[in-house]
Design a protein around this motif. Structure first.
Motif, PDB file in Angstrom:
ATOM      1  N   GLN A  13      -1.077   4.896  -5.358  1.00  0.00           N
ATOM      2  CA  GLN A  13      -0.674   4.413  -6.671  1.00  0.00           C
ATOM      3  C   GLN A  13       0.760   3.882  -6.695  1.00  0.00           C
ATOM      4  O   GLN A  13       1.004   2.734  -7.069  1.00  0.00           O
ATOM      5  CB  GLN A  13      -0.821   5.538  -7.709  1.00  0.00           C
ATOM      6  N   ASP A  14       1.701   4.704  -6.255  1.00  0.00           N
ATOM      7  CA  ASP A  14       3.114   4.333  -6.422  1.00  0.00           C
ATOM      8  C   ASP A  14       3.510   3.137  -5.564  1.00  0.00           C
ATOM      9  O   ASP A  14       4.143   2.193  -6.051  1.00  0.00           O
ATOM     10  CB  ASP A  14       4.010   5.529  -6.082  1.00  0.00           C
ATOM     11  N   THR A  17       1.946  -0.262  -6.573  1.00  0.00           N
ATOM     12  CA  THR A  17       2.489  -0.699  -7.861  1.00  0.00           C
ATOM     13  C   THR A  17       3.909  -1.226  -7.713  1.00  0.00           C
ATOM     14  O   THR A  17       4.284  -2.230  -8.316  1.00  0.00           O
ATOM     15  CB  THR A  17       2.469   0.470  -8.865  1.00  0.00           C
ATOM     16  N   ARG A  20       4.098  -5.322  -4.793  1.00  0.00           N
ATOM     17  CA  ARG A  20       2.867  -6.040  -5.098  1.00  0.00           C
ATOM     18  C   ARG A  20       2.619  -7.098  -4.016  1.00  0.00           C
ATOM     19  O   ARG A  20       3.346  -8.081  -3.910  1.00  0.00           O
ATOM     20  CB  ARG A  20       2.978  -6.668  -6.478  1.00  0.00           C
ATOM     21  N   TRP A  40      -5.195  -0.962   0.891  1.00  0.00           N
ATOM     22  CA  TRP A  40      -5.412  -1.580  -0.413  1.00  0.00           C
ATOM     23  C   TRP A  40      -5.343  -3.105  -0.310  1.00  0.00           C
ATOM     24  O   TRP A  40      -4.801  -3.652   0.654  1.00  0.00           O
ATOM     25  CB  TRP A  40      -4.394  -1.074  -1.431  1.00  0.00           C
TER      26      TRP A  40
END
Length: 537
Positions: A13-14, A17, A20, A40
């Motif tokens: 998540q961190d 985010t 990018r 990801w």
């Protein structure tokens, strides 16, 4: 929450985010055990193929430490005669102008303390265009013949140079009669369990589906096709799973005093006994006061990094198919990790140095007469300046009216000059302020053709007034035109932000001889300094 849960959230998540990018893969290991991994985004944004832990990336210059492990293993097996044979083979590969120097050793070659210019940077001066083909067995030997002399005495300074590693890897192949890929497979990849890792020299033939991207979220991402071949300087490609296996190996071997990794990770030194921060393909630095041993990798469209924190027995890997700065990603991740009680049990201060809000009055253009490189100082906001010396901007915190500092350099302004300390490079020098020069017709005297016999390169200068252009010809062809900007007196910048390798030279310093345009010019950047050309037309 457990450490695994915290770390998995950090990667899943961190990090995505905060940074990018089209796609990436990352992992965290503690005490040699995997505690989190995450892939990801997309390996190919056109075909929508995702990045997975098995996606193979070019790991670029991270390859250097792996080649050094092979070298150290072979020396341990075969003895000093083998090491001597490799060094003799290096001397046969290099030009006579540098080959016989007694202070040129294997340790200094693999420690970036050889004084040899970087051959990838020099490809610009040999007429290469950014997406040209470059062959390791055809073009590289021709490049190594044209390095010219040292740009500093071996052992005295640091300068990042891929030349060191292409020469060593080709020499190892010559002595052993085996390819570097075969040696890596035998000595490292198979024993360690790096199942898909290999030295895949041709960057135009990376395993599907990975694609490297130029650009940004704001400008859009554009696929970049590299057509260069790499040897032991940067040719390895590997998946996240391969790199996890490698980090487990690093952790195990760092505890064994006679292991090749343990030997290679010993703190390096300059010829005068002062500590250096690079040895055997490993960068020695710190994050939040904690020692790290690491290396990054870069290619147009890719940025990669692996970092090991010995005292905390903590590893971090990040692989990206974009040009986002992985040092920022690693610093962000490691700072969060060592602040987690379950990971490091350290009390990390969140106090940030006070921004002094000072505006300095010594911005301007300066010149290092010894290295023939410009220093350009700017200030966009109080308390911070940018100083460009190695071709790219470095942000420095202003300490007072006359001093500023960063990890890379410390500057003090006095007597209308800069006293500069570059600890990583083991260099201290004074740069004098360049007198501002009005644009006038005299710049036409710089227009002409210049030739460097030392590196076999031709430099064409065209244009008029403040708008000059520079282009280089050499054994690789006729290169593109570059825009030049006058900094003061007879010193110019030549912009070069795209080339065969990444990162690029950035700005070349171009210093014409004084007096009616002079009869020559000196061209250089941090990795290839003091190249002299004489006027031939």
């Amino acid at each position: 929450m457990t450490a695994t849960t915290d770390c998995q959230r950090l990667l899943a998540q961190d990090v995505p985010t905060a940074f990018r990018v089209p796609g990436g893969a990352a992992a965290i290991l503690k005490d040699g055990e995997l505690i989190a991994k995450h892939a990801w985004g997309y390996a190919n944004i056109d075909t929508r193929e995702p990045v997975t832990p098995d996606t193979i990336f070019p790991i670029c210059s991270i390859s250097k430490q792996m080649v050094c492990l092979v070298l150290t293993e072979l020396i341990a097996e075969k003895g000093q005669d083998f090491a001597d044979a490799v060094l003799n083979a290096v001397r046969e590969i290099l030009p006579a102008s540098v080959a016989s120097h007694e202070d040129l050793t294997l340790e200094r070659l693999v420690g970036m303390r050889s004084g040899l210019r970087d051959y990838w940077i020099l490809t610009v001066l040999w007429g290469a265009r950014p997406q040209d083909r470059f062959s390791i067995y055809q073009d590289a030997p021709e490049a190594l013949k044209r390095l010219g002399g040292f740009h500093f005495a071996p052992g005295t300074q640091f300068s990042y140079s891929n030349t060191n590693f292409v020469a060593v890897s080709l020499a190892i192949e010559r002595v052993t009669g085996k390819t570097m890929n075969d040696l890596l497979q035998e000595q490292l990849f198979k024993p360690v369990g790096m199942k898909t890792a290999a030295l895949r020299a041709d960057m135009a033939r990376l395993p599907s589906p990975i694609v490297g991207y130029e650009g940004s979220e704001e400008t859009g991402y554009v696929p970049y096709l590299n057509k260069i071949e790499w040897a032991g300087d940067a040719g390895v490609s590997a998946s996240l799973e391969d790199m996890i296996a490698y980090e487990k190996y690093v952790h195990r071997q760092s505890q064994v005093e006679n292991s090749s990794y343990y030997k290679n990770a010993v703190d390096p030194k300059y010829i005068d006994g002062e500590p250096a921060n690079y040895g055997y393909g490993l960068v020695h630095s710190e994050i939040e006061g904690q020692k790290t041993v690491s290396h990054s990798g870069g290619l147009a469209g890719f940025r990669l990094r692996r970092t090991y924190m010995p005292a905390q027995r903590l590893s971090h890997i990040v692989l990206l198919n974009s040009e986002t700065d992985t040092k920022l990603v690693t610093d962000y991740t490691m700072k969060k990790l060592i602040a987690m009680p379950s990971i490091a049990q350290l009390q990390i201060s969140d106090h940030k140095p006070e921004n002094t809000k000072i505006e300095i009055n010594w911005t301007g253009n300066y010149f290092d007469e010894e290295a023939k490189l410009a220093v350009v100082v700017k200030q966009d906001k109080p308390g911070e300046i940018t100083a460009n010396y190695d071709g790219h901007d470095d942000k420095l915190q202003v300490l007072n009216e006359n001093e500023a500092t960063s990890e890379e350099m410390n500057i003090r302004f006095e007597n209308d000059s800069l006293s500069v300390n570059r600890p990583r490079e083991h260099r201290k020098f004074t740069a004098r302020r360049l007198a501002e020069t009005e644009v006038s017709a005299d710049t036409i005297s710089f227009v002409g053709t210049y030739y460097s016999e030392e590196i076999d390169s031709t430099f064409h200068v065209t244009g008029s007034g403040a708008m000059l252009y520079g282009a280089f010809d050499g054994f690789l062809g006729k290169g593109p035109v570059h825009v030049m900007r006058r900094l003061g007196e007879d010193v110019w910048w030549l912009a070069c932000f795209r080339s065969l390798d990444a990162p690029t030279p950035g700005y070349w310093s171009v210093a014409f001889e004084s007096g009616d345009g002079g009869s020559g010019v000196t061209v250089g950047c941090m990795g290839a300094r003091n190249i002299k050309y004489r006027r031939v037309g």
